[in-house]
Design a protein around this motif. Sequence first.
Motif, PDB file in Angstrom:
ATOM      1  N   MET B   1       0.884  -1.138  -0.076  1.00  0.00           N
ATOM      2  CA  MET B   1      -0.055  -0.063   0.141  1.00  0.00           C
ATOM      3  C   MET B   1       1.020   1.302  -0.007  1.00  0.00           C
ATOM      4  O   MET B   1       0.592   2.249  -0.516  1.00  0.00           O
ATOM      5  CB  MET B   1      -0.949   0.060   1.335  1.00  0.00           C
ATOM      6  N   THR B   2       2.039   1.250   0.661  1.00  0.00           N
ATOM      7  CA  THR B   2       2.814   2.433   0.746  1.00  0.00           C
ATOM      8  C   THR B   2       3.783   2.271  -0.393  1.00  0.00           C
ATOM      9  O   THR B   2       4.656   3.342  -0.434  1.00  0.00           O
ATOM     10  CB  THR B   2       3.784   2.529   2.136  1.00  0.00           C
ATOM     11  N   THR B   3       4.013   1.186  -1.116  1.00  0.00           N
ATOM     12  CA  THR B   3       4.759   1.424  -2.459  1.00  0.00           C
ATOM     13  C   THR B   3       4.698   2.497  -3.059  1.00  0.00           C
ATOM     14  O   THR B   3       5.726   3.112  -3.899  1.00  0.00           O
ATOM     15  CB  THR B   3       4.499   0.059  -3.126  1.00  0.00           C
ATOM     16  N   HIS B   4       3.329   2.863  -3.590  1.00  0.00           N
ATOM     17  CA  HIS B   4       2.912   3.798  -4.477  1.00  0.00           C
ATOM     18  C   HIS B   4       3.830   5.207  -3.975  1.00  0.00           C
ATOM     19  O   HIS B   4       4.195   6.069  -4.868  1.00  0.00           O
ATOM     20  CB  HIS B   4       1.476   4.148  -4.522  1.00  0.00           C
ATOM     21  N   TYR B   5       3.505   5.438  -2.696  1.00  0.00           N
ATOM     22  CA  TYR B   5       4.243   6.677  -2.262  1.00  0.00           C
ATOM     23  C   TYR B   5       5.688   6.692  -2.176  1.00  0.00           C
ATOM     24  O   TYR B   5       6.333   7.741  -2.552  1.00  0.00           O
ATOM     25  CB  TYR B   5       3.778   6.781  -0.641  1.00  0.00           C
ATOM     26  N   LEU B   6       6.312   5.493  -2.040  1.00  0.00           N
ATOM     27  CA  LEU B   6       7.827   5.509  -2.138  1.00  0.00           C
ATOM     28  C   LEU B   6       8.085   5.714  -3.511  1.00  0.00           C
ATOM     29  O   LEU B   6       9.219   6.376  -4.098  1.00  0.00           O
ATOM     30  CB  LEU B   6       8.133   4.164  -1.439  1.00  0.00           C
ATOM     31  N   ILE B   7       7.291   5.238  -4.448  1.00  0.00           N
ATOM     32  CA  ILE B   7       7.707   5.418  -5.796  1.00  0.00           C
ATOM     33  C   ILE B   7       7.470   7.023  -6.394  1.00  0.00           C
ATOM     34  O   ILE B   7       8.348   7.275  -6.870  1.00  0.00           O
ATOM     35  CB  ILE B   7       6.632   4.620  -6.891  1.00  0.00           C
ATOM     36  N   LEU B   8       6.588   7.625  -5.710  1.00  0.00           N
ATOM     37  CA  LEU B   8       6.497   8.859  -5.986  1.00  0.00           C
ATOM     38  C   LEU B   8       7.483   9.588  -5.420  1.00  0.00           C
ATOM     39  O   LEU B   8       8.080  10.650  -5.865  1.00  0.00           O
ATOM     40  CB  LEU B   8       5.055   9.376  -5.414  1.00  0.00           C
ATOM     41  N   SER B   9       8.010   9.359  -4.318  1.00  0.00           N
ATOM     42  CA  SER B   9       8.954  10.003  -3.426  1.00  0.00           C
ATOM     43  C   SER B   9      10.332   9.826  -4.370  1.00  0.00           C
ATOM     44  O   SER B   9      10.975  10.854  -4.569  1.00  0.00           O
ATOM     45  CB  SER B   9       9.366   9.459  -1.966  1.00  0.00           C
ATOM     46  N   GLY B  10      10.504   8.872  -4.742  1.00  0.00           N
ATOM     47  CA  GLY B  10      11.917   8.433  -5.614  1.00  0.00           C
ATOM     48  C   GLY B  10      11.704   9.264  -6.943  1.00  0.00           C
ATOM     49  O   GLY B  10      12.861   9.733  -7.356  1.00  0.00           O
ATOM     50  N   LEU B  11      10.863   9.464  -7.425  1.00  0.00           N
ATOM     51  CA  LEU B  11      10.620  10.192  -8.703  1.00  0.00           C
ATOM     52  C   LEU B  11      10.765  11.482  -8.543  1.00  0.00           C
ATOM     53  O   LEU B  11      11.434  12.118  -9.162  1.00  0.00           O
ATOM     54  CB  LEU B  11       9.021   9.996  -9.508  1.00  0.00           C
ATOM     55  N   LEU B  12      10.059  12.008  -7.420  1.00  0.00           N
ATOM     56  CA  LEU B  12      10.258  13.517  -7.033  1.00  0.00           C
ATOM     57  C   LEU B  12      11.998  13.565  -7.066  1.00  0.00           C
ATOM     58  O   LEU B  12      12.470  14.725  -7.412  1.00  0.00           O
ATOM     59  CB  LEU B  12       9.638  13.811  -5.862  1.00  0.00           C
ATOM     60  N   PHE B  13      12.456  12.811  -6.176  1.00  0.00           N
ATOM     61  CA  PHE B  13      13.909  13.023  -5.800  1.00  0.00           C
ATOM     62  C   PHE B  13      14.808  12.882  -7.141  1.00  0.00           C
ATOM     63  O   PHE B  13      15.388  13.850  -7.291  1.00  0.00           O
ATOM     64  CB  PHE B  13      14.417  11.879  -4.812  1.00  0.00           C
ATOM     65  N   ALA B  14      14.357  11.973  -7.989  1.00  0.00           N
ATOM     66  CA  ALA B  14      15.248  11.753  -9.333  1.00  0.00           C
ATOM     67  C   ALA B  14      15.134  13.080 -10.068  1.00  0.00           C
ATOM     68  O   ALA B  14      15.790  13.687 -10.596  1.00  0.00           O
ATOM     69  CB  ALA B  14      14.575  10.769  -9.998  1.00  0.00           C
ATOM     70  N   ILE B  15      13.617  13.659 -10.274  1.00  0.00           N
ATOM     71  CA  ILE B  15      13.434  15.088 -10.908  1.00  0.00           C
ATOM     72  C   ILE B  15      14.107  16.043 -10.140  1.00  0.00           C
ATOM     73  O   ILE B  15      15.030  16.820 -11.193  1.00  0.00           O
ATOM     74  CB  ILE B  15      11.873  15.335 -10.804  1.00  0.00           C
ATOM     75  N   GLY B  16      14.200  16.193  -8.890  1.00  0.00           N
ATOM     76  CA  GLY B  16      15.235  17.245  -8.343  1.00  0.00           C
ATOM     77  C   GLY B  16      16.562  17.054  -8.622  1.00  0.00           C
ATOM     78  O   GLY B  16      17.134  18.100  -8.967  1.00  0.00           O
ATOM     79  N   ALA B  17      16.896  15.990  -8.286  1.00  0.00           N
ATOM     80  CA  ALA B  17      18.571  15.671  -8.653  1.00  0.00           C
ATOM     81  C   ALA B  17      18.859  15.954 -10.349  1.00  0.00           C
ATOM     82  O   ALA B  17      19.863  16.586 -10.508  1.00  0.00           O
ATOM     83  CB  ALA B  17      18.978  14.205  -8.530  1.00  0.00           C
ATOM     84  N   MET B  18      18.040  15.512 -11.090  1.00  0.00           N
ATOM     85  CA  MET B  18      18.116  15.737 -12.540  1.00  0.00           C
ATOM     86  C   MET B  18      18.219  17.224 -12.797  1.00  0.00           C
ATOM     87  O   MET B  18      18.991  17.730 -13.605  1.00  0.00           O
ATOM     88  CB  MET B  18      17.101  15.015 -13.225  1.00  0.00           C
ATOM     89  N   GLY B  19      17.184  17.768 -12.149  1.00  0.00           N
ATOM     90  CA  GLY B  19      16.964  19.393 -12.413  1.00  0.00           C
ATOM     91  C   GLY B  19      18.400  20.142 -11.784  1.00  0.00           C
ATOM     92  O   GLY B  19      18.759  21.070 -12.376  1.00  0.00           O
ATOM     93  N   VAL B  20      18.895  19.628 -10.579  1.00  0.00           N
ATOM     94  CA  VAL B  20      20.231  20.343 -10.069  1.00  0.00           C
ATOM     95  C   VAL B  20      21.180  19.978 -11.128  1.00  0.00           C
ATOM     96  O   VAL B  20      21.885  20.950 -11.484  1.00  0.00           O
ATOM     97  CB  VAL B  20      20.475  19.726  -8.906  1.00  0.00           C
ATOM     98  N   LEU B  21      21.329  18.813 -11.752  1.00  0.00           N
ATOM     99  CA  LEU B  21      22.362  18.694 -12.876  1.00  0.00           C
ATOM    100  C   LEU B  21      22.308  19.397 -14.102  1.00  0.00           C
ATOM    101  O   LEU B  21      23.230  19.781 -14.805  1.00  0.00           O
ATOM    102  CB  LEU B  21      22.731  17.143 -13.105  1.00  0.00           C
ATOM    103  N   ILE B  22      21.104  19.700 -14.698  1.00  0.00           N
ATOM    104  CA  ILE B  22      20.851  20.118 -15.899  1.00  0.00           C
ATOM    105  C   ILE B  22      20.478  21.554 -16.069  1.00  0.00           C
ATOM    106  O   ILE B  22      20.660  22.254 -17.149  1.00  0.00           O
ATOM    107  CB  ILE B  22      20.201  19.279 -16.714  1.00  0.00           C
ATOM    108  N   ARG B  23      19.741  22.064 -14.990  1.00  0.00           N
ATOM    109  CA  ARG B  23      19.469  23.325 -15.017  1.00  0.00           C
ATOM    110  C   ARG B  23      20.604  24.411 -15.041  1.00  0.00           C
ATOM    111  O   ARG B  23      21.242  24.314 -14.331  1.00  0.00           O
ATOM    112  CB  ARG B  23      17.885  23.608 -14.342  1.00  0.00           C
ATOM    113  N   ARG B  24      20.385  25.561 -15.467  1.00  0.00           N
ATOM    114  CA  ARG B  24      21.228  26.877 -15.507  1.00  0.00           C
ATOM    115  C   ARG B  24      20.995  27.830 -14.600  1.00  0.00           C
ATOM    116  O   ARG B  24      22.169  28.535 -14.082  1.00  0.00           O
ATOM    117  CB  ARG B  24      21.637  26.937 -16.737  1.00  0.00           C
TER     118      ARG B  24
END
Lengths: 527, 98
Positions: B1-24
């Motif tokens: 049941m909590t898996t979905h939230y963990l996946i969402l959290s992982g996605l948010l984290f990945a989007i954030g990390a990606m943004g730090v690396l590619i945004r100027r």
Amino acid sequence: MNSIPAPTIEYGTLAPLLVVFGAAIIGVLVEAFAPRYLRKAIHVPLTLLSLAGAFALVLVQVLRGQVSTTASAVGALAVDGPSLFIWGVILVLSFVCVLLINDEGHFVASAAAVPGSADEEEAESAGGGHTEVYPLVLFAVGGMLLFPASHDLLMMFVALEVMSLPLYLLCGLARRRRLLSQEASMKYFLLGAFSSAFFLYGTAMIYGYAGTVSLPGINQALARGAALDPLLMIGLAMLGVGLMFKIGAAPFQAWKPDVYQGAPTPITALMASGTLVAAVGAVLRVFWVGLGNLDWNWRPVIWGVAALTMIVGSILAITQTDIKRMLAYSSIAHAGFLLVGVMATFGTAEQNASSLKAILFYLAVYGITTVGAFAVVTLVRDPGGEAGHLSRWAGLGKRAPMLAGVFAFFLLAFAGIPLTSGFFGKYAVFAAALDSGTQPGDSMGGWMAALVVVGVVASAIAAFFYVRVIVLMFFSEPSADGPAIAVPSMGTVTVIAVSLLVTVGVGLYPESVLGVADDAARSLFIR
Amino acid sequence: MTTHYLILSGLLFAIGAMGVLIRRNAIVVFMCVELMLNACNLAFVTFSRQVGNLEGQIIAFFVMVVAAAEVVVGLAIIVTIFRTRRSASVDDANLLKY
């Protein structure tokens, strides 16, 4: 209704922390209420007294034999022997750094004024630098004390931020070369925040695995749980990224040269000594207290990081043309040497105590030599600020033989030449690593020896660039318009003298500090 | 049941990390860091539910406070550098190298 039991706080044990944070808060009030001309006169004694007082409180605990053997503040902090030793070292280092910070002319008069604008001229003519520096330094020092003493990962995260946030600001406050300083500040901030997010996500994953963030709790969960849980592996890796960033280990070392070069030199001295000591202390605690039952998992990774850090630090240092950048790469290489020691802290308590002793000793002697070296850097000046470029240091030995001699001695200590404290530091760490390799049941026996070989080769490479600077200072002709040697203030003289005395003294009588480190290490981290 | 939230959290984290690396833009980079911290919060609260104690929820509060403190410091630094350079691009800040 159940009543909530009141938590017990061991005020006596935590007194050094409370003194430093209390003084920092009073410093903020001074900024708010004292008139501008009085502020520095209040801040300087307040800061120095609070650091000295905190050190005295640490001494009292040690001398009265009241080193606590249980965690304090409801399990949030562990003020054990190694913690107290690290606190003492950090307090001494920050005390001498504050003496450097006191010098006129390091800090900008108004950080908000655009460089070259009328505002800046006006602030300059009003005189003085930002006095906010003092409370910021105290907050940073408080964070440094908190960081290695944290007994759970939440506390550690908060300590990490309390330590880092003031340093981000302090980096941007240089009076000269303000563009560089601001750039250093921004780079440090963005990369630091990025890495602490990794630390936090790692904490979250480990919390999901163990159901707790307390370090002993995690270790117990490791003892009974499945060790190859993906949550644990992800958490461990991310936690490691955050910690390795703070000590500047490769491949997370990129911020160090930029930040060390751009920051005001007294702040660089504080970061290169105090922050490194605190972060290594935290690394030791996390890996021994929290992840001790997983050593066959993290040790190979630390092996790689340590080897890479030593090699990257010492090879890239050769190509540097700026003295502060060169010292930054030297600091990276030293972080690698320290990680060799961290590799050796595992297994039995006895094994752990002997490697811990080596690392504590290394931290103390390396920290004080670093502060001395940066103090010398503040004195060699061009019209536009400190003479950073190495070519400007050519022939310094003929213009200022004393100063160049002292600096050469510090460099030899970094290189680990016998009769300096650096030699015994390196010797102790490498010996501990070799020793651990011969322990029964260590699957990495041969690897430890290989790591020590890498360390010795890296030291030899590092010795090359230290000696190159010495040759440059003594065996080349000074240029006609060479840098001016500033007349050192009392504070700077004291800093250099103390660093020199410790470096020579410990080089001749290593037992003095080694004995204290041994006592501290024997009581081990509270598990 | 909590898996979905963990996946969402992982996605948010990945989007954030990606943004730090590619945004100027430094402000956007900084916002991405905040997104990573919020992903951590989501993970903490989810795990708190999953393991059945309140520690994770308490940690989320601490993280919020730390994130707020970080905003204060970070914006101060970015605004100062913008006033000096008339640009908040992390690519323009390139004086310190080699």
